[in-house]
Design a protein around this motif. Structure first.
Motif, PDB file in Angstrom:
ATOM      1  N   ASP A 158       0.815  -1.219   0.000  1.00  0.00           N
ATOM      2  CA  ASP A 158       0.000   0.000   0.000  1.00  0.00           C
ATOM      3  C   ASP A 158       0.847   1.267   0.000  1.00  0.00           C
ATOM      4  OD1 ASP A 158      -2.323  -1.482   0.003  1.00  0.00           O
ATOM      5  OD2 ASP A 158      -2.510  -1.484   2.187  1.00  0.00           O
ATOM      6  N   THR A 176      -1.042   4.023  -1.956  1.00  0.00           N
ATOM      7  CA  THR A 176      -1.689   3.709  -3.229  1.00  0.00           C
ATOM      8  C   THR A 176      -3.086   4.315  -3.339  1.00  0.00           C
ATOM      9  OG1 THR A 176      -2.450   1.609  -2.287  1.00  0.00           O
ATOM     10  CG2 THR A 176      -0.408   1.571  -3.581  1.00  0.00           C
ATOM     11  N   ASN A 177      -3.686   4.698  -2.213  1.00  0.00           N
ATOM     12  CA  ASN A 177      -5.005   5.338  -2.239  1.00  0.00           C
ATOM     13  C   ASN A 177      -4.893   6.844  -2.406  1.00  0.00           C
ATOM     14  OD1 ASN A 177      -4.019   6.083   0.253  1.00  0.00           O
ATOM     15  ND2 ASN A 177      -5.582   5.009   1.435  1.00  0.00           N
ATOM     16  N   ASN A 178      -3.682   7.324  -2.777  1.00  0.00           N
ATOM     17  CA  ASN A 178      -3.382   8.742  -3.024  1.00  0.00           C
ATOM     18  C   ASN A 178      -3.326   9.591  -1.753  1.00  0.00           C
ATOM     19  OD1 ASN A 178      -3.057   8.629  -5.848  1.00  0.00           O
ATOM     20  ND2 ASN A 178      -5.287   8.634  -6.128  1.00  0.00           N
TER      21      ASN A 178
END
Length: 251
Positions: A158, A176-178
């Motif tokens: 992540d 990875t979720n910004n």
């Protein structure tokens, strides 16, 4: 008569200490031998007294509960830990897969009773404290890390990269979720690189997750990451390029 469980409470809030100490008096198996509000003083006391159990606040100024455990892991053989805090409810599952446990403030009497009863049932655990701590901070592909808002458990996959902010003197973690979060200022590049072998430093201000590295341009030494992170333009410095080639077996 069974041996009592010698217990130390570590919390920077005197009111919280007083309540927990009072409530533990209803459990004859528990003997509170000391209450400490200073994490630094707690490190010395725990190593000296070798308690069977500590109630430990995670979020404390100057030194977090996790940092305290790091400081004592080589000085304590067998000890159980119950994290005691108003924050980080999402840690419960991670904590309970190790030899540790979790009590959230403010707690109900039955919640404290449940924790103590479980402790009494499992008090014959043969795992050393050091082994339990290592299981706790590195659960499978997860690692524990201190952000400025609290303790986080993150999977390696992540994390895209870490970037150092010179003006704020801290590292940030891009996921990875910004989402990007700032890390505690006492966390350096060595600590980040030790979290997982996939983390690779490419210059003084950037550590990437090499699992997302697609290529390195020959002339510019620009790192091209896999989509959707290909727009991140970080360049490998000549100082780190040889190390990266050796680590990634680049021909």
């Amino acid at each position: 008569m069974n041996k009592k469980i010698r217990t130390i409470i570590v919390d920077d809030t005197p009111v919280a200490i007083a309540k927990l100490e009072h409530d533990l008096k209803f459990f004859p198996e528990i003997e509170v031998i000391e209450c400490i509000s200073s994490p630094k003083a707690a490190v010395k006391s725990i190593i000296k007294q070798q308690p069977d159990l500590i109630f430990l606040d995670i979020e404390m100024p100057m030194m977090s509960g996790l940092e305290l455990l790091e400081n004592i892991q080589n000085g304590v053989k067998e000890m159980r830990v119950i994290f005691y805090t108003a924050h980080n409810q999402y840690l419960i599952d991670a904590v309970r897969t190790s030899a540790f446990d979790y009590l959230q403030k403010p707690y109900l009497p039955e919640e404290l009773s449940f924790i103590i009863n479980r402790l009494l049932i499992n008090n014959d655990s043969s795992d050393s404290f050091s082994k339990s701590f290592q299981q706790f901070v590195k659960l499978d592909d997860k690692f524990a890390i201190q952000s400025i808002t609290g303790l986080m458990f993150v999977r390696c996959q992540d994390v895209v990269l870490f970037q150092y902010l010179k003006d704020q003197r801290c590292w940030t973690m891009k996921q990875t979720n910004n989402l990007t979060c700032k890390l505690r200022t006492n966390i350096g590049s060595k600590e980040l690189l030790s979290l997982n072998n996939s983390f690779t430093q490419i210059n003084q201000q950037c550590i990437i997750n090499s699992d997302y590295l697609f290529s390195i341009e020959n002339k510019t030494l620009k790192c091209i990451l896999c989509p959707p992170y290909s727009d991140i333009g970080e360049t490998v410095s000549s100082r780190y390029y040889k190390k990266i080639r050796n680590k990634l077996n680049i021909l």
